[in-house]
Write an enzyme that holds these catalytic residues in place. Sequence first.
Site, PDB file in Angstrom:
ATOM      1  N   LYS A 256       0.834  -1.209   0.000  1.00 56.97           N
ATOM      2  CA  LYS A 256       0.000   0.000   0.000  1.00 56.97           C
ATOM      3  C   LYS A 256       0.862   1.251   0.000  1.00 56.97           C
ATOM      4  O   LYS A 256       0.608   2.186  -0.765  1.00 56.97           O
ATOM      5  CB  LYS A 256      -0.931  -0.040   1.228  1.00 56.97           C
TER       6      LYS A 256
ATOM      7  N   ASP B 157       1.906  -0.857  11.967  1.00 54.43           N
ATOM      8  CA  ASP B 157       0.572  -1.323  11.552  1.00 54.43           C
ATOM      9  C   ASP B 157       0.313  -2.769  11.974  1.00 54.43           C
ATOM     10  O   ASP B 157      -0.778  -3.298  11.744  1.00 54.43           O
ATOM     11  CB  ASP B 157       0.432  -1.211  10.029  1.00 54.43           C
TER      12      ASP B 157
ATOM     13  N   LYS C 144      -4.384   6.105  14.480  1.00 57.93           N
ATOM     14  CA  LYS C 144      -4.469   5.410  13.186  1.00 57.93           C
ATOM     15  C   LYS C 144      -5.931   5.421  12.708  1.00 57.93           C
ATOM     16  O   LYS C 144      -6.714   6.233  13.168  1.00 57.93           O
ATOM     17  CB  LYS C 144      -3.921   3.985  13.326  1.00 57.93           C
TER      18      LYS C 144
ATOM     19  N   ARG D  19      -8.974  12.169  12.216  1.00 62.27           N
ATOM     20  CA  ARG D  19      -7.525  12.044  12.442  1.00 62.27           C
ATOM     21  C   ARG D  19      -6.822  13.405  12.352  1.00 62.27           C
ATOM     22  O   ARG D  19      -7.246  14.273  11.599  1.00 62.27           O
ATOM     23  CB  ARG D  19      -6.932  11.033  11.445  1.00 62.27           C
TER      24      ARG D  19
HETATM   25  C1  S3P Z   1       2.518   4.917   6.147  1.00 67.64           C
HETATM   26  C2  S3P Z   1       3.036   5.345   7.337  1.00 67.64           C
HETATM   27  C3  S3P Z   1       2.512   4.938   8.649  1.00 67.64           C
HETATM   28  C4  S3P Z   1       1.587   3.732   8.549  1.00 67.64           C
HETATM   29  C5  S3P Z   1       0.630   3.870   7.411  1.00 67.64           C
HETATM   30  C6  S3P Z   1       1.383   3.973   6.090  1.00 67.64           C
HETATM   31  C7  S3P Z   1       3.117   5.393   4.903  1.00 67.64           C
HETATM   32  O1  S3P Z   1       1.793   6.017   9.207  1.00 67.64           O
HETATM   33  O2  S3P Z   1       0.870   3.558   9.750  1.00 67.64           O
HETATM   34  O3  S3P Z   1      -0.240   2.758   7.344  1.00 67.64           O
HETATM   35  O4  S3P Z   1       2.845   4.813   3.836  1.00 67.64           O
HETATM   36  O5  S3P Z   1       3.904   6.357   4.954  1.00 67.64           O
HETATM   37  P1  S3P Z   1       2.522   7.180  10.060  1.00 67.64           P
HETATM   38  O6  S3P Z   1       3.349   7.982   9.150  1.00 67.64           O
HETATM   39  O7  S3P Z   1       1.377   7.969  10.639  1.00 67.64           O
HETATM   40  O8  S3P Z   1       3.292   6.446  11.117  1.00 67.64           O
END
Ligand code: S3P
Length: 450
Positions: free
Chosen positions: A28, A327, A354, A129
Amino acid sequence: MSGHGPVFPMTARRAGPLTGMAAVPGDKSISHRALILGALAVGETRISGLLQGQDVLDTARAMRAVGAEVTDHGGGNWSVHGVGVGGFAEPDNVIDCGNSGTGVRLIMGAMATSPITATFTGDASLRSRPMGRITAPLAQFGAQAFGRTGGRLPMTVVGAAAPVPVRYTLPVASAQVKSAVLLAGLNAMGDTVVIEPELTRDHTERMLAGFGAQVTVEDTDAGRVIAVTGFPELEPQTIVVPRDPSSAAFPVAAALIVEGSDVLVPNIGLNPTRAGLFTTLIEMGADLTFENERDEGGEPVADLRARFSPDLSGVEVPPERAPSMIDEFPILSVVAANATSKTVMRGVKELRVKESDRIDAMARGLEACGVTVDEEPDMLTVHGLGPGGVPGGATCEARLDHRIAMSFLCCGMAAKRPVGVDDASPIATSFPAFEALMSGLGAGLDRAGG
Ligand code: S3P
């Protein structure tokens, strides 16, 4: 239209062992970045293995809204005809990022140094959020943001007409904040610098370098210092998206806790900034092996083999490992419930912001399943009941959070009595084939209460 469709409950029950091959979807994080950087390059970027989950589809739609030509060629093959750094057009309507914090935060960064105005919104989870963590550094470039109280969406961002480069130390360990600043820095003259005291996933830096931006990364006593030079001519790329370790976590964890299981999960991205769960599982005594380790498209990749592990024992997860498995704490807490002794997860307060408050969601759901947990603002402890020891027999709240829904369904696959979730629809944001894939391995999943 974004969103993940109508609400539907789902239940998981014990069935036979889980066996076979689990081809999980594309990463993702990398999929979002491939679309956004493709839109910022001049010419055609080709992407294979793109995650076709709702989060990424929403980002594809947003890139079309700012002028990129984004085409789905079928089978996970996409192309993006980009408009170049500074070339985003002003979208003529609100950008709806659905459930995706990564989508909205990275897109805000990418547009914040162009003289355009864009309004962003999302689903009820995303609208709750915090966006202040993004708008604070973007203000330093000269962008303005007007949102709801507490920096919540819907929010309008007015891009800086004469952006200046920024030097920013991350106040929270967040790859989304780091990435937003680096993407904004592309359209500011000079060097934009991000200092991260704790390492977070580095896909943006890697991909920016791949697209030909001038990026330097240096490890110092203050942390990792990442600099990007403004006004690069990004060259279109051919990107092969590895499969998502955060999605692999579910069939891997389920195989470890369901008696007799043996599952192969091929082609998983094992970037060290993402692989903390697997390190932790091995420390707990998991029968988890990495086969065929290799490098693909600048990312380390391997096939994971997970087998039922009756001797799992609880561990203390070191807080400095948290960003590399941020995650994965929900599914780790399910594995921990099937281990002997307790598992202590510290330094996890980011879980509270989250897609849901994941500490609270897991604590309440596990308690309903008969597991004892201790919760603090920055900590979750799960008292394990041993293999197959979770009583189950509960319906847990998914709270618009795909990973909470999948975690409780995996819990139900090993529990004494079925475990349900009130709404499995959010799973489509990251893992649309979850139900088919897990059922194909032998899991007992039933829609509508079972
Ligand atoms: C992500 C960063 C993380 C993660 C999210 C995907 C990313 O979030 O929890 O699912 O792709 O940069 P945070 O930057 O808030 O830690």
